[in-house]
Design a protein around this motif. Structure first.
Motif, short mmCIF file in Angstrom:
data_model
loop_
_atom_site.label_atom_id
_atom_site.label_comp_id
_atom_site.label_asym_id
_atom_site.label_seq_id
_atom_site.Cartn_x
_atom_site.Cartn_y
_atom_site.Cartn_z
N GLY A 26 0.49 -1.43 -0.13
CA GLY A 26 0.31 0.30 -0.48
C GLY A 26 0.93 1.28 -0.32
N GLU A 27 0.82 2.22 -0.91
CA GLU A 27 1.21 3.51 -0.70
C GLU A 27 1.51 4.06 0.33
OE1 GLU A 27 1.29 7.75 -3.10
OE2 GLU A 27 -0.53 6.53 -3.27
N PRO A 28 0.72 4.14 1.08
CA PRO A 28 1.33 4.36 2.30
C PRO A 28 2.75 4.05 3.30
CG PRO A 28 -0.44 4.58 2.89
CD PRO A 28 -0.48 3.47 1.54
N PHE A 29 3.07 2.82 2.87
CA PHE A 29 4.11 2.50 3.81
C PHE A 29 5.30 2.11 2.16
CE2 PHE A 29 -0.07 0.50 5.65
CZ PHE A 29 0.40 0.62 6.59
N TRP A 30 5.39 2.67 1.33
CA TRP A 30 6.15 2.61 -0.16
C TRP A 30 7.65 3.53 0.66
CZ3 TRP A 30 3.67 4.78 -4.67
CH2 TRP A 30 2.24 3.56 -5.87
N GLY A 31 8.32 3.10 0.16
CA GLY A 31 10.11 4.10 0.25
C GLY A 31 9.94 3.47 1.48
N GLN A 32 10.44 1.94 2.50
CA GLN A 32 10.11 1.36 3.60
C GLN A 32 11.06 0.41 3.94
OE1 GLN A 32 8.16 2.83 7.15
NE2 GLN A 32 6.17 3.57 5.70
N GLY A 33 11.12 0.14 2.91
CA GLY A 33 11.87 -0.92 2.58
C GLY A 33 11.08 -1.98 2.81
N ILE A 34 10.50 -2.64 3.07
CA ILE A 34 8.87 -2.98 3.08
C ILE A 34 8.90 -4.10 1.81
CG2 ILE A 34 6.77 -3.79 3.86
CD1 ILE A 34 6.61 -1.24 5.50
N ALA A 35 8.44 -3.56 0.95
CA ALA A 35 8.65 -4.70 -0.39
C ALA A 35 10.06 -5.58 -0.11
CB ALA A 35 8.04 -4.00 -1.38
N THR A 36 11.21 -5.19 0.01
CA THR A 36 12.20 -5.95 -0.31
C THR A 36 11.91 -6.65 1.42
OG1 THR A 36 13.50 -3.59 -1.33
CG2 THR A 36 15.20 -5.63 -0.21
N GLN A 37 11.93 -6.63 1.76
CA GLN A 37 12.34 -7.37 3.23
C GLN A 37 10.97 -8.87 3.59
OE1 GLN A 37 12.82 -6.03 7.77
NE2 GLN A 37 12.70 -3.80 6.32
N ALA A 38 9.35 -8.31 2.52
CA ALA A 38 8.42 -9.45 2.71
C ALA A 38 9.27 -9.84 1.22
CB ALA A 38 7.21 -8.20 1.64
N VAL A 39 9.49 -9.74 -0.22
CA VAL A 39 9.55 -10.69 -1.27
C VAL A 39 11.19 -11.55 -0.93
CG1 VAL A 39 11.39 -10.58 -3.45
CG2 VAL A 39 9.63 -9.23 -3.15
N GLY A 40 11.91 -11.19 0.35
CA GLY A 40 13.26 -11.63 0.79
C GLY A 40 12.78 -13.25 2.06
N LEU A 41 11.62 -12.50 2.15
CA LEU A 41 10.90 -14.07 3.37
C LEU A 41 10.52 -15.04 2.69
CD1 LEU A 41 9.63 -11.30 6.45
CD2 LEU A 41 11.08 -12.57 6.31
N LEU A 42 9.71 -14.61 1.20
CA LEU A 42 8.68 -14.85 0.99
C LEU A 42 10.18 -16.08 0.10
CD1 LEU A 42 5.83 -16.18 -0.41
CD2 LEU A 42 6.14 -14.54 -2.35
N THR A 43 11.20 -15.61 -0.51
CA THR A 43 12.28 -15.53 -1.26
C THR A 43 12.17 -17.85 -0.57
OG1 THR A 43 12.92 -14.69 -2.65
CG2 THR A 43 14.22 -16.01 -2.21
N ARG A 44 12.73 -16.91 0.83
CA ARG A 44 12.92 -18.14 1.69
C ARG A 44 12.31 -18.69 2.39
NH1 ARG A 44 15.34 -13.83 3.86
NH2 ARG A 44 14.48 -12.94 5.69
N TYR A 45 10.78 -19.27 2.34
CA TYR A 45 9.33 -19.60 2.10
C TYR A 45 9.91 -20.64 0.99
CZ TYR A 45 4.93 -21.46 2.40
OH TYR A 45 3.98 -22.82 1.77
N ALA A 46 10.00 -20.04 -0.04
CA ALA A 46 10.08 -20.52 -1.60
C ALA A 46 10.90 -21.73 -1.51
CB ALA A 46 9.88 -20.00 -2.51
N PHE A 47 11.96 -21.54 -1.11
CA PHE A 47 13.10 -22.34 -1.30
C PHE A 47 12.99 -23.64 -0.12
CE2 PHE A 47 15.54 -19.37 -4.05
CZ PHE A 47 14.50 -19.57 -4.79
N ASP A 48 12.91 -23.16 0.48
CA ASP A 48 13.24 -23.82 2.47
C ASP A 48 11.99 -24.83 2.24
OD1 ASP A 48 15.63 -22.41 2.20
OD2 ASP A 48 15.09 -21.17 4.37
N LYS A 49 10.72 -24.06 2.43
CA LYS A 49 9.38 -25.50 2.56
C LYS A 49 9.16 -25.44 1.26
CE LYS A 49 9.53 -23.50 6.82
NZ LYS A 49 9.55 -24.40 8.76
N LEU A 50 9.15 -24.49 0.71
CA LEU A 50 8.41 -25.80 -0.70
C LEU A 50 9.35 -26.29 -1.72
CD1 LEU A 50 5.98 -22.67 -1.77
CD2 LEU A 50 4.95 -24.82 -0.88
N VAL A 51 10.35 -26.38 -1.38
CA VAL A 51 11.63 -26.54 -2.24
C VAL A 51 12.10 -26.67 -3.99
CG1 VAL A 51 13.12 -28.78 -2.35
CG2 VAL A 51 11.84 -28.62 -0.87
N LEU A 52 11.56 -25.46 -3.66
CA LEU A 52 11.63 -24.82 -5.38
C LEU A 52 13.14 -24.20 -5.26
CD1 LEU A 52 8.31 -22.51 -5.58
CD2 LEU A 52 8.37 -24.81 -6.22
N VAL A 53 12.95 -24.77 -6.54
CA VAL A 53 14.12 -24.03 -7.70
C VAL A 53 14.48 -22.78 -8.09
CG1 VAL A 53 16.37 -24.89 -9.19
CG2 VAL A 53 14.78 -27.00 -8.25
#
Length: 170
Positions: free
Chosen positions: A93-120
């Protein structure tokens, strides 16, 4: 600068009004697929949450920033010979832009995808004018694989799509 407290969690029915309020923004719609819808209503949010609760091909999470819903991140799991890959998508959401939130969220999702779902492989397509989203991927070590010329038709114009990907090499 203190790092934001970003967490991923399951979507809840109580997210409907906040989700609709944040998503009902043309600036967000300009950067996502048309199916997202604009205006974005509480009905859209309710239907999306219900669809996600029944999906076995999409894994979508609420992004919480200091305990407050601020956007969504998700994976579209691929099938057949692509079954070890997923497309990643996100909006904040726009009120949260520019605070690094998307970067952190994508990082968390990436770890979930690779570690839990064993995606390549994870990949994303970004519209040529969405430089901020390209930076989110770069900060998460996604590599630009190519540019599909005039692959996107949005707001009555053709746009290039920049494709980034990240491999699980661990």
């Amino acid at each position: 600068m203190q790092k934001a407290s970003v967490q991923l969690r399951a979507l809840k029915h109580s997210d409907v009004s906040t989700m609709a309020r944040l998503a009902n923004n043309k600036k967000i719609w300009n950067n996502v697929r048309d199916a997202f819808g604009h205006p974005y209503t509480e009905k859209n949010a309710r239907e999306f949450i219900e669809k996600q609760s029944q999906s076995d091909t999409e894994k979508v999470f609420a992004v919480d920033y200091n305990g407050e819903l601020c956007g969504l991140v998700g994976l579209i799991l691929q099938k057949d010979v692509y079954r070890k890959s997923a497309e990643i998508g996100y909006w904040i959401g726009e009120p949260f832009w520019g605070q690094g939130i998307a970067t952190q969220a994508v990082g968390l999702l990436t770890r979930y995808a690779f570690d839990k779902l064993v995606l390549v492989r994870l990949y994303a397509g970004i519209f040529e004018y969405n430089v901020g989203s390209m930076r989110v991927l770069e900060k998460n070590e996604f590599v630009k694989e190519g540019i599909s010329k005039k692959a996107v038709f949005k707001n009555g114009k053709f746009w290039d799509e920049h494709r980034g990907a990240l491999l699980n090499e661990g």
